[in-house]
Design an enzyme around this catalytic site. Structure first.
Site: not given
Ligand code: X8Z
Ligand code: ZN
Length: 616
Positions: A348-349, A378-379, A382, A406, A509, A519
């Site tokens: 997960h990024a 997105h990254e 941050h 975010e 998450h 988000y």
């Molecule tokens: O978790 C993330 C990022 C890392 S902060 C990749 N996002 C959420 C997800 O993947 O569920 C970005 C969009 C929503």
């Molecule tokens: Zn993020």
């Protein structure tokens, strides 16, 4: 006597300063700067290093143990300063807002408030849940029983690819269910203890429960009402998009599902969690004969590597006057931008701040796709935020609120995804600049950002209910699906059981203990920021139709960059309304910019939905 005092002081780790002296503002500042900050930097740097090493080599027990040790050292450090100093401070004693706010933050001990044994249990639970999630595998549809070690598919890239590209109803269903079977049930029992410990930690900080502790970060006494209001603002647009997509899916899959209830089966939307529908754009684009915008093919055709995708993003940030951040994706400096073949990692990024003002890294199993191109921005958002507030005191090295963190990269990605910019960087061609292409592109954006909104809202609505005890473990899964059905208007494609299933556990998450409402907030906020930056860049005039908001590209605008910097460099040193005002002139969240952005599509959807009154 003098020697005796020195002796006692040595034994008790006495400092030259006494607590009461810290009531003096300038002495407190000096104490923080000369004693607390340098130690904190060391402790957090060591912790982040060990977290990183663990995250990129999950099955290495030496690294896992080093991480446990660094966590305990961090807890001891935080407890030491809190018990000895910070808890005795009263923020109202200080004149300057800067000091008062710092004191307020330092007085929050967070989960370190748990006793050592419980903290260790909490931390172990988190990593066990994470390990289950990150190493889970499923058998391929074609071979339903298999040797997982050899033939098993992992989430990234295999399973996500199937969800994104397959249009075989049964294959999607099998994959959707298999992923949930491989994760949720294994996490459920652990999650019960996790909830109990989470709440215990929160209560030790004087919060009702962990949900209240998370919400507190948003510094709004009306936070839940604010969210409801924002959702009500954007819901009409979501409803039109949802109905339009439901009609198209019904045309595609026919009798394979029943749509009388107006709900979409969760496995048909191109994404494991139905949170981003961009991968079903082929099914729903308004103008299918038009030269379709296909950034993924363009990236592939042009031979982009993950590193080149990062470099392109870096160039965008630099064009608006932000600093280069090549260290964050430089693999020789430690970054990870591709999935390693020989070990398990958390794919997960994420973007990491090593707290020493130099080391900032991205960890991502990048694929050459449009989706990942957006995630890179997105990254990098941050990372840019980390770099902009790196000179703030440690307590302020954070987003103005978690939603801001975010929103940064997503704001930039709005410019990047515009047909104007994609043309500039050669990812679409001239004949894709027509008005029908523009509506197609707006549809792709809606599938990404509007479809996300209710998902962004419900994950934490569900967790808040779990933490508060409003819903008991024997109803956890049903409660999840109540939110999925009533707010997202999505239904499970197969029977779900409260005894066997734990579907929220199949989303990163939840096992990762990372709050999610940020988000949702970001998805509203980023359009406000985009609009403000576009105006600053002279690329958008709200009073003229010349350049619509969705075609605005702030590339190259130092004026926009300056605006952005002025808000972000504050870190969390000021209330988020101050940061928002610095960037946009506004002081509150509002859905008006996102509605303005999607206005042409909203019109189109309403018209189409009226035309195709399908009776299912
Ligand atoms: O978790 C993330 C990022 C890392 S902060 C990749 N996002 C959420 C997800 O993947 O569920 C970005 C969009 C929503
Ligand atoms: Zn993020």
């Amino acid at each position: 006597m003098y020697f005796f005092i020195i002796f006692i002081c040595l034994l008790k780790h006495c400092d030259a300063q006494h607590n009461w002296e810290l009531l003096d503002e300038s002495k407190l500042i000096r104490f923080l700067l000369t004693k607390y900050e340098p130690e904190a930097v060391q402790v957090y740097n060591k912790l982040v290093n060990s977290e990183w090493e663990h995250a990129i080599d999950l099955n290495n027990t030496v690294k896992a143990n080093a991480n446990v040790k660094a966590n305990l050292e961090m807890v001891n450090f935080e407890k030491y300063y809190w018990t000895r100093y910070f808890r005795h401070l009263d923020s109202t004693n200080y004149k300057s807002e800067f000091v008062r706010r710092q004191v307020k933050l330092l007085k929050e001990l967070g989960m370190s408030a748990l006793n050592d044994q419980k903290y260790e249990e909490f931390s172990n639970l988190r990593s066990t849940m994470m390990n289950i999630y990150s190493t889970a595998k499923i058998c391929p549809y074609q071979k339903k029983t298999c040797n997982l070690q050899i033939e098993g598919l992992s989430l990234n890239p295999d399973i996500e690819n199937i969800m994104a590209t397959s249009t075989n109803y049964d294959e999607l269903l099998f994959t959707w269910k298999a992923w949930r079977d491989a994760t949720g049930p294994k996490i459920k029992e652990l999650y019960k203890t996790y909830v109990a410990l989470s709440n215990e930690g929160a209560r030790a900080n004087n919060f009702r429960d962990r949900g209240a502790m998370w919400r507190n970060k948003f510094e709004s006494p009306t936070f839940e009402n604010d969210l409801e209001r924002l959702w009500m603002e954007v819901k009409p647009l979501y409803d039109e998009l949802h109905l339009y997509v439901l009609n198209k899916l019904k045309l595609k899959y026919g009798n394979q599902f029943d749509a009388v209830d107006g709900l979409i089966p969760a496995h048909l939307l191109g994404n494991m969690w139905a949170q981003n529908w961009m991968h079903i754009s082929d099914l729903v684009l308004p103008f299918l004969n038009e030269t379709t915008i296909d950034v993924t093919s363009a990236l592939k055709k042009q031979g982009y590597t993950p590193w080149q995708m990062f470099q392109t993003a870096d160039k965008f940030y630099q064009s608006i006057g932000l600093d280069p951040c090549n260290m964050s994706y430089n693999v020789t400096a430690g970054a990870m931008i591709e999935k390693p073949k020989n070990r398990h990692v958390i794919c997960h990024a994420s973007a990491w701040d090593f707290h020493n003002g130099r080391d900032f890294r991205i960890k991502m199993c990048t694929r050459v796709t449009f989706e990942d191109f957006i995630t890179i921005h997105h990254e990098m958002g941050h990372i840019q935020y980390y770099m902009l507030y790196k000179n703030q005191p440690i307590a302020f090295r954070d987003g103005a609120n978690p939603g801001f963190h975010e929103a940064v990269g997503d704001t930039i990605a709005l410019s990047v995804s515009s047909i104007t910019h994609l043309r500039k960087i050669g990812l679409i061609s001239n004949n894709q600049l027509s008005s029908s292409s523009s509506l197609n592109s707006l549809m792709i954006m809606a599938l990404e950002r509007i479809a996300f909104l209710p998902f962004g809202l419900i994950l934490d609505k569900w967790r808040w209910d779990v933490f508060s005890g409003k819903v008991s473990p024997d109803k956890w899964n049903t409660h999840w699906w109540q939110y999925r059905k009533s707010i997202q208007k999505i239904k499970p494609p197969v029977f779900r059981s409260d005894v066997l299933d734990f579907d929220p556990g199949s989303k990163f998450h939840v096992p990762a203990d990372a709050q999610y409402i940020s988000y949702f907030v970001a998805h509203i906020l980023e359009f406000q920021l985009h609009k403000a930056l576009c105006i600053a860049a002279g690329q958008y005039d709200p009073f003229s139709d010349r350049l619509p908001l969705h075609k605005c590209d702030i590339y190259g605008s130092k004026a926009a960059g300056k605006r952005l910097k002025s808000g972000l460099s504050l870190g969390s040193s000021r209330h988020w309304r101050v940061a928002l005002k610095a960037i946009s002139g506004e002081t509150g969240l509002s859905g008006s910019a996102i509605l303005e952005y999607f206005q042409p599509l909203y019109k189109y959807l309403k018209l189409e939905n009226k035309k195709s009154k399908i009776s299912f």
